[in-house]
Design a protein around this motif. Structure first.
Motif, PDB file in Angstrom:
ATOM      1  N   VAL A 145     -64.339  17.120 -24.142  1.00  0.00           N
ATOM      2  CA  VAL A 145     -63.907  15.718 -24.137  1.00  0.00           C
ATOM      3  C   VAL A 145     -62.495  15.615 -24.698  1.00  0.00           C
ATOM      4  N   LYS A 146     -61.775  14.623 -24.215  1.00  0.00           N
ATOM      5  CA  LYS A 146     -60.393  14.411 -24.656  1.00  0.00           C
ATOM      6  C   LYS A 146     -60.384  13.447 -25.832  1.00  0.00           C
ATOM      7  N   SER A 147     -59.449  13.654 -26.735  1.00  0.00           N
ATOM      8  CA  SER A 147     -59.288  12.728 -27.856  1.00  0.00           C
ATOM      9  C   SER A 147     -58.020  11.914 -27.631  1.00  0.00           C
ATOM     10  N   ALA A 148     -57.947  10.783 -28.302  1.00  0.00           N
ATOM     11  CA  ALA A 148     -56.774   9.920 -28.194  1.00  0.00           C
ATOM     12  C   ALA A 148     -56.549   9.210 -29.516  1.00  0.00           C
ATOM     13  N   ARG A 149     -55.292   8.923 -29.789  1.00  0.00           N
ATOM     14  CA  ARG A 149     -54.919   8.191 -31.001  1.00  0.00           C
ATOM     15  C   ARG A 149     -54.124   6.969 -30.565  1.00  0.00           C
ATOM     16  N   TYR A 150     -54.481   5.798 -31.093  1.00  0.00           N
ATOM     17  CA  TYR A 150     -53.803   4.543 -30.788  1.00  0.00           C
ATOM     18  C   TYR A 150     -53.298   3.934 -32.080  1.00  0.00           C
ATOM     19  N   TYR A 151     -52.173   3.274 -31.989  1.00  0.00           N
ATOM     20  CA  TYR A 151     -51.572   2.636 -33.159  1.00  0.00           C
ATOM     21  C   TYR A 151     -51.566   1.130 -32.997  1.00  0.00           C
ATOM     22  N   CYS A 165     -58.637   6.440 -33.686  1.00  0.00           N
ATOM     23  CA  CYS A 165     -58.855   7.705 -32.983  1.00  0.00           C
ATOM     24  C   CYS A 165     -60.189   7.620 -32.252  1.00  0.00           C
ATOM     25  N   HIS A 166     -60.232   8.210 -31.040  1.00  0.00           N
ATOM     26  CA  HIS A 166     -61.426   8.134 -30.193  1.00  0.00           C
ATOM     27  C   HIS A 166     -61.625   9.437 -29.438  1.00  0.00           C
ATOM     28  N   PHE A 167     -62.876   9.666 -29.023  1.00  0.00           N
ATOM     29  CA  PHE A 167     -63.164  10.615 -27.962  1.00  0.00           C
ATOM     30  C   PHE A 167     -63.185   9.768 -26.700  1.00  0.00           C
ATOM     31  N   THR A 168     -62.402  10.135 -25.706  1.00  0.00           N
ATOM     32  CA  THR A 168     -62.252   9.272 -24.533  1.00  0.00           C
ATOM     33  C   THR A 168     -62.774   9.946 -23.273  1.00  0.00           C
ATOM     34  N   ARG A 169     -61.901  10.566 -22.522  1.00  0.00           N
ATOM     35  CA  ARG A 169     -62.229  11.135 -21.225  1.00  0.00           C
ATOM     36  C   ARG A 169     -63.392  12.124 -21.341  1.00  0.00           C
ATOM     37  N   ARG A 170     -64.369  11.954 -20.476  1.00  0.00           N
ATOM     38  CA  ARG A 170     -65.582  12.772 -20.360  1.00  0.00           C
ATOM     39  C   ARG A 170     -66.584  12.539 -21.498  1.00  0.00           C
ATOM     40  N   TRP A 171     -66.318  11.595 -22.395  1.00  0.00           N
ATOM     41  CA  TRP A 171     -67.317  11.226 -23.398  1.00  0.00           C
ATOM     42  C   TRP A 171     -68.561  10.672 -22.703  1.00  0.00           C
ATOM     43  N   VAL A 172     -68.363   9.849 -21.672  1.00  0.00           N
ATOM     44  CA  VAL A 172     -69.484   9.268 -20.944  1.00  0.00           C
ATOM     45  C   VAL A 172     -70.330  10.362 -20.293  1.00  0.00           C
ATOM     46  N   ASP A 173     -69.713  11.464 -19.866  1.00  0.00           N
ATOM     47  CA  ASP A 173     -70.465  12.595 -19.310  1.00  0.00           C
ATOM     48  C   ASP A 173     -71.308  13.267 -20.396  1.00  0.00           C
TER      49      ASP A 173
END
Length: 133
Positions: A84-90, A97-105
């Motif tokens: 799964v991909k992680s992402a950071r938003y400001y 911070c989140h786990f994003t892409r492929r988390w739903v999988d």
């Protein structure tokens, strides 16, 4: 001291309310690894590509939010592992911070559902072991 300007209240709880006050003990986790615990809500498990799992602020502050700025993580679940991909938003006041892409999988393949409590235990810098408790 009680006088005419004092209100005295006595609360009696019945046996049904006593049961509701009891809480479950926190799950036991190995203390030598960094970890965080999440109880999943509907927004974490809905079958949409935009579904994501937030990483607690205390956790990403402890390990450094920069480590969630885009890298892929292996989540080893109860059934299968998924990348799964992680992402950071400001925002002006906070970093998210989140786990994003492929988390739903990951959610679908590991039969995780709303209300499940899961423990994310760090195995190494790019891998978490995820267990239902």
């Amino acid at each position: 001291m009680v006088d005419e300007s004092t209100l005295v209240v006595t609360i009696h709880r019945g046996p049904a309310s006593e049961e509701r006050l009891q809480t479950m003990p926190p799950p036991k986790v190995k203390e030598d690894r960094h970890h965080f615990i999440k109880t999943l809500r509907a927004c974490h498990v809905r079958p949409l590509k935009s579904t994501r799992q937030d990483i607690p602020t205390a956790y990403h502050r402890m390990v450094g939010s920069h480590s969630f700025d885009g890298p892929w993580y292996t989540l080893s679940g109860p059934v299968v592992s998924e990348l799964v991909k992680s992402a950071r938003y400001y925002s002006k006041k906070q970093t998210f911070c989140h786990f994003t892409r492929r988390w739903v999988d990951f959610v679908a393949l590991n039969h995780v559902k709303t209300g499940d409590t899961v423990v994310f235990s760090e195995v190494d810098k790019s891998e978490f072991e995820v267990k239902k408790v």
